[in-house]
Design a protein around this motif. Structure first.
Motif, PDB file in Angstrom:
ATOM      1  N   ILE A 303      46.974  65.845  69.728  1.00 35.88           N
ATOM      2  CA  ILE A 303      47.589  64.549  70.001  1.00 35.88           C
ATOM      3  C   ILE A 303      47.128  63.562  68.930  1.00 35.88           C
ATOM      4  O   ILE A 303      45.958  63.210  68.853  1.00 35.88           O
ATOM      5  CB  ILE A 303      47.221  64.042  71.403  1.00 35.88           C
ATOM      6  CG1 ILE A 303      47.681  65.049  72.464  1.00 35.88           C
ATOM      7  CG2 ILE A 303      47.854  62.680  71.652  1.00 35.88           C
ATOM      8  CD1 ILE A 303      49.173  65.295  72.506  1.00 35.88           C
ATOM      9  N   SER A 307      52.448  60.050  66.009  1.00 35.41           N
ATOM     10  CA  SER A 307      52.857  61.400  66.371  1.00 35.41           C
ATOM     11  C   SER A 307      53.070  62.252  65.130  1.00 35.41           C
ATOM     12  O   SER A 307      53.454  61.767  64.061  1.00 35.41           O
ATOM     13  CB  SER A 307      54.158  61.344  67.173  1.00 35.41           C
ATOM     14  OG  SER A 307      54.721  62.639  67.314  1.00 35.41           O
ATOM     15  N   SER A 737      47.939  69.973  78.851  1.00 37.75           N
ATOM     16  CA  SER A 737      47.099  68.884  78.335  1.00 37.75           C
ATOM     17  C   SER A 737      45.679  69.427  78.246  1.00 37.75           C
ATOM     18  O   SER A 737      44.882  69.286  79.172  1.00 37.75           O
ATOM     19  CB  SER A 737      47.179  67.640  79.233  1.00 37.75           C
ATOM     20  OG  SER A 737      46.796  67.935  80.560  1.00 37.75           O
ATOM     21  N   SER A 753      53.394  67.655  72.283  1.00 35.94           N
ATOM     22  CA  SER A 753      53.539  66.704  71.181  1.00 35.94           C
ATOM     23  C   SER A 753      54.913  66.036  71.179  1.00 35.94           C
ATOM     24  O   SER A 753      55.083  64.970  70.589  1.00 35.94           O
ATOM     25  CB  SER A 753      53.279  67.410  69.850  1.00 35.94           C
ATOM     26  OG  SER A 753      54.112  68.550  69.704  1.00 35.94           O
ATOM     27  N   THR A 771      55.503  61.497  71.664  1.00 35.84           N
ATOM     28  CA  THR A 771      54.266  61.036  72.286  1.00 35.84           C
ATOM     29  C   THR A 771      54.111  59.522  72.202  1.00 35.84           C
ATOM     30  O   THR A 771      53.833  58.865  73.197  1.00 35.84           O
ATOM     31  CB  THR A 771      53.040  61.693  71.637  1.00 35.84           C
ATOM     32  OG1 THR A 771      53.207  61.696  70.219  1.00 35.84           O
ATOM     33  CG2 THR A 771      52.838  63.102  72.124  1.00 35.84           C
ATOM     34  N   TRP A 790      56.590  59.246  78.031  1.00 32.99           N
ATOM     35  CA  TRP A 790      55.951  60.554  77.795  1.00 32.99           C
ATOM     36  C   TRP A 790      54.923  60.856  78.882  1.00 32.99           C
ATOM     37  O   TRP A 790      54.884  61.977  79.411  1.00 32.99           O
ATOM     38  CB  TRP A 790      55.300  60.544  76.412  1.00 32.99           C
ATOM     39  CG  TRP A 790      54.536  61.781  76.089  1.00 32.99           C
ATOM     40  CD1 TRP A 790      55.039  62.975  75.657  1.00 32.99           C
ATOM     41  CD2 TRP A 790      53.117  61.956  76.158  1.00 32.99           C
ATOM     42  NE1 TRP A 790      54.019  63.887  75.460  1.00 32.99           N
ATOM     43  CE2 TRP A 790      52.829  63.282  75.764  1.00 32.99           C
ATOM     44  CE3 TRP A 790      52.051  61.121  76.514  1.00 32.99           C
ATOM     45  CZ2 TRP A 790      51.527  63.789  75.705  1.00 32.99           C
ATOM     46  CZ3 TRP A 790      50.758  61.626  76.459  1.00 32.99           C
ATOM     47  CH2 TRP A 790      50.513  62.942  76.060  1.00 32.99           C
ATOM     48  N   ASN A 791      54.127  59.878  79.243  1.00 34.47           N
ATOM     49  CA  ASN A 791      53.063  60.100  80.219  1.00 34.47           C
ATOM     50  C   ASN A 791      53.611  60.321  81.615  1.00 34.47           C
ATOM     51  O   ASN A 791      53.009  61.056  82.413  1.00 34.47           O
ATOM     52  CB  ASN A 791      52.113  58.899  80.227  1.00 34.47           C
ATOM     53  CG  ASN A 791      50.884  59.130  81.078  1.00 34.47           C
ATOM     54  OD1 ASN A 791      50.266  60.192  81.015  1.00 34.47           O
ATOM     55  ND2 ASN A 791      50.527  58.144  81.883  1.00 34.47           N
TER      56      ASN A 791
END
Length: 817
Positions: A303, A307, A737, A753, A771, A790-791
């Motif tokens: 990460i 990105s 992750s 990614s 990301t 993304w999260n």
């Protein structure tokens, strides 16, 4: 009338005296106020000068010498540039230009990684990384490969370079903030820099030789049988480890310094090679709600901030392609054109071998091969260091490759080892990418992949006609002897590479009866797939692949939303099984009883708000330490970086409660001890309320700037680093992750990614999320604007056609001659 004498009747008023304290206080307040104003003005000026001033022009028009006609760059609401030109030359000039607009520092930094030139701008702190990179020779390999490029490929690289350089030349006094902080101006970009990018990505996605060192160190410490047990290639069949005849691994633990050095290189580049992976799958129209195929892909890489991926759309005669690429690489690496779509994961195969060399005692630049002394190639490499004198190292190269011992004095006097690796051979890559960008069917796609040499990848494919396919390309060595698991004698000639497997011998599938194909770095074919060559023996254990398959087969028809849900799945299959072992302990123990109760009926969800997930993870890592640390000694730190081996090993041992590795008390006693340790440490960290022991509080992710983030002083941390997140998942969930427990605890170091699902029924209905965002410039509105999506498992529309882009247009820039 009587006159009044005012002078006689009016008394003079006494003057009020200001005390010196009062005057001093007022003066001090004035100075403080003035200082605050000056600081604010200076800060505002600094933000404007170093932050907003370098932001690129994204609307209006810009003259670019070298263009033959007008080029339109339409940026959508996510900042993605969609480039349309009347010639391919102009299109690639424009792609280079807009990439530099958004990612110039990233371009230059990874060029320096590939060339081993970090010390020039980062100082002596990067000298070890440069010595390693110069020794391994990514740049030398790229230079040797240049003559093999086709004329069209070279022209595209030249056009792309021209676009980057047009931006550099017109912005030398207006560069992104990182150049000002480090005090330098980037050099012109060259086609060699782009080819070096491919070599760096091959490096980033390879790592077998470090496991050869670890395995050899375990053989030296514990013997071949226990080394095979600890690093199982297949936990189910107890495959014995065959030590090559004549190999002596005494003192191999010193060579673990090479593993540490590789980790240092990876850390400065924002990578985590121990946890690299990816998911991809393709589903035929027979299993989708649209009646057309869909392709899903989420590569798992370190990460980084910004990105590693850059979204782009490209249109010109003969070109109509959209997707993501690496800044520095023209075209599209993953994506689709108007007829086909493709996704990529790392095979994780074995394309590296270490050869132990016998060096002539009378001449350190000679080595033995089949009874005679051979001259090494000796290449001096000058490493320039910011603020200090240069250093020169001599890289010694045998017929097998560079001798890696020379990178560190720790290995002085140790057995010299040379690295043979397909990426250091003549292994062109860029031509394949540019060819499959224009492929229109399965035959053309496979033809393009014949040139995709390194790193070896799993490609899934679909086309608008309804076909799906799978192909492994790459250079796969044919070994005269040996399986690639241990360093081998280089002097006998018995373990030479005799050639490469032919493309048609590599795994491939087309329109399978299952109506889907899924890969997740698992073993792609049976171990006995070929008697001639091997793809390797160190694949992912397959839990992500198994979970993906479970979910793909759970419904007869799958929608795009079903596929995005699969990408965001956080069920850990090994976690479910290991958690059940802890849950089977007695819940009456005062210390661990509540933890046992929490783990009962846990479904393996690694959600950020899960308490059982935190209990499982902490208890499991304590269990690994209790089982292996004392027995492995100095080797334990490197073993801790290999969960692909010790997780399946523990699952196997759970079925053998009296095995010696559990210790004198047996399985349940050690499980009880580890769970107690977890309860104590979580309680100490988060307090006595178990509801506060959430997985996400341990498993965080900070988008630290690559590479400056860890060294930045306040307030630059607020400028260049992004915020910290609480994260779901782990290295064994589909929504990967991963973390490097030995170095950073449970902090996430690698993962998805980017994510995309491509819909071949209507490409404009495809979705994607990066990301962070498109821009690498901290004051751009597209720096970090993807983080929340993304999260939280969300996406944005993956726009393709001109009409679709027009509905989400944010800026239009015209480039003209």
């Amino acid at each position: 009338m009587k006159q009044i004498d005012r002078t006689a009747t009016t008394q003079p008023r006494p003057k009020k005296r200001r005390s010196w304290r009062s005057r001093l206080l007022r003066y001090a307040l004035f100075l403080v106020s003035l200082l605050v104003i000056l600081v604010l003005l200076a800060g505002a000026f600094g933000v404007a000068w170093f932050g907003y001033r370098p932001l690129p022009q994204t609307s209006g028009s810009i003259q670019l010498p070298g263009l033959s006609g007008e080029v339109k760059v339409v940026r959508d609401s996510n900042g993605t540039p969609h480039i349309s030109a009347t010639t391919a030359d102009d299109m690639f000039i424009a792609q280079g230009y807009v990439t530099a607009q958004d990612r110039l520092f990233q371009l230059d930094f990874f060029r320096r990684v590939g060339a081993g030139r970090l010390s020039e701008v980062l100082g002596s702190a990067a000298i070890n990384q440069d010595r390693f990179l110069r020794t391994i020779g990514l740049r030398r390999a790229a230079e040797a490969e240049m003559p093999s490029l086709g004329a069209e490929d070279l022209k595209i690289l030249e056009d792309y370079s021209k676009g980057i350089n047009l931006f550099i030349d017109t912005h030398k006094d207006n560069l992104p903030i990182e150049f000002n902080l480090l005090g330098y101006v980037p050099e012109p970009w060259t086609p060699l820099d782009s080819v070096s990018w491919g070599k760096y990505m091959a490096y980033d996605l390879s790592g077998n030789y470090t496991r050869e060192i670890l395995r050899a160190a375990l053989v030296d410490k514990l013997g071949a049988d226990k080394a095979a047990f600890l690093l199982p290639t297949d936990p189910a069949d107890n495959t014995p480890l065959i030590v090559p005849q004549g190999a002596n691994y005494a003192g191999m633990d010193k060579a673990l310094a090479l593993v540490d050095l590789q980790a240092e290189v990876s850390a400065i580049a924002g990578s985590d090679p121990a946890s690299q992976g990816s998911n991809n799958w393709v589903v035929s129209g027979a299993k989708t709600t649209t009646g057309k195929p869909m392709v899903a892909n989420d590569p798992h890489l370190g990460i980084r901030n910004p990105s590693i991926w850059y979204e782009v759309g490209l249109q010109a005669p003969g070109w109509d392609v959209a997707g993501v690429t690496f800044p520095g690489v023209p075209g599209v690496v993953i994506g689709h054109n108007e007829r086909i779509a493709w996704g990529v994961t790392n095979v994780g195969g074995d394309t590296q071998d270490l050869y132990m060399e016998k060096v002539n005692p009378a001449n350190p630049d000679q080595y033995e091969f089949q009874g005679s002394w051979q001259n090494m190639q000796v290449i001096p490499e000058e490493i320039k260091i910011k603020g200090k004198p240069s250093q020169t190292i001599n890289v010694r190269i045998t017929r097998h490759g560079p001798i890696m011992n020379d990178v560190t004095s720790t290995l002085d006097g140790s057995q010299p080892m040379a690295l043979q690796w397909t990426a250091l051979k003549n292994a062109p890559l860029i031509g394949s990418v540019l060819d499959y960008d224009r492929a229109s069917n399965w035959t053309e796609f496979r033809t393009a992949l014949r040139g995709f040499n390194s790193p070896a990848q799993n490609f899934v494919y679909a086309d608008v006609d309804g076909n799906i396919g799978y192909q492994v390309p790459g250079l796969w060595p044919v070994r005269a002897k040996g399986d690639g698991l241990l360093p081998v004698p280089g002097w006998t000639g018995e373990y030479e590479w005799t050639g490469y497997a032919s493309f048609d011998e590599l795994p491939s599938a087309y329109n399978p009866s299952t109506n889907f194909i899924a890969t997740a770095n698992n073993r792609p074919v049976p171990a006995n797939f070929s008697q001639k060559f091997t793809l390797g023996e160190e694949f992912d254990p397959g839990w992500r692949a198994a979970r993906i398959t479970q979910l793909l087969t759970a419904k007869d028809k799958l929608s795009l939303q079903d596929l995005t849900a699969i990408q965001n799945d956080v069920i850990s299959l090994p976690g479910r099984e290991i958690g059940a072992a802890f849950a089977n302990l007695s819940d009456s123990d005062a210390r661990t009883g509540n933890a046992v109760k929490r783990l009962k009926n846990w479904d393996g969800s690694m959600a950020a708000n899960s308490v059982p997930a935190a209990l499982y993870k902490v208890a499991f890592q304590d269990l690994i330490e209790d089982m292996f640390k004392d027995k492995l000694g100095d080797v334990y730190g490197q073993y801790l970086d290999e969960p692909r081996f010790y997780i399946p090993l523990v699952l196997k041992l759970l079925k053998d409660p009296t095995n010696e590795w559990w210790g004198a008390g047996g399985r349940d006693a050690l499980l009880q001890k580890a769970l107690g340790q977890a309860v104590d440490s979580l309680g100490s960290k988060f307090g006595g309320n178990m509801d506060d022991w959430r997985w996400g509080r341990l498993h965080t992710l900070s988008f630290s700037h690559t590479p400056l983030g860890p060294a930045l002083p306040f307030p630059l941390t607020l400028v260049l680093n992004q915020r910290t997140l609480e994260r779901s998942g782990d290295g064994q969930t589909v929504a990967a992750s991963s973390y490097d427990y030995g170095d950073t605890g449970f902090v996430q170091t690698s993962g998805q990614s980017f994510r995309t699902v491509m819909n071949l029924a209507n490409f404009d209905d495809s979705v994607i999320v990066n990301t962070l965002g498109q821009s690498g410039q901290p004051f751009s509105k597209h720096w970090g604007d993807n983080i929340d999506d993304w999260n939280n498992g969300r996406y944005h529309q993956f726009l393709f056609t001109t009409n679709a882009v027009s509905t989400k247009t944010e800026d239009t820039l015209t480039l003209h001659p």
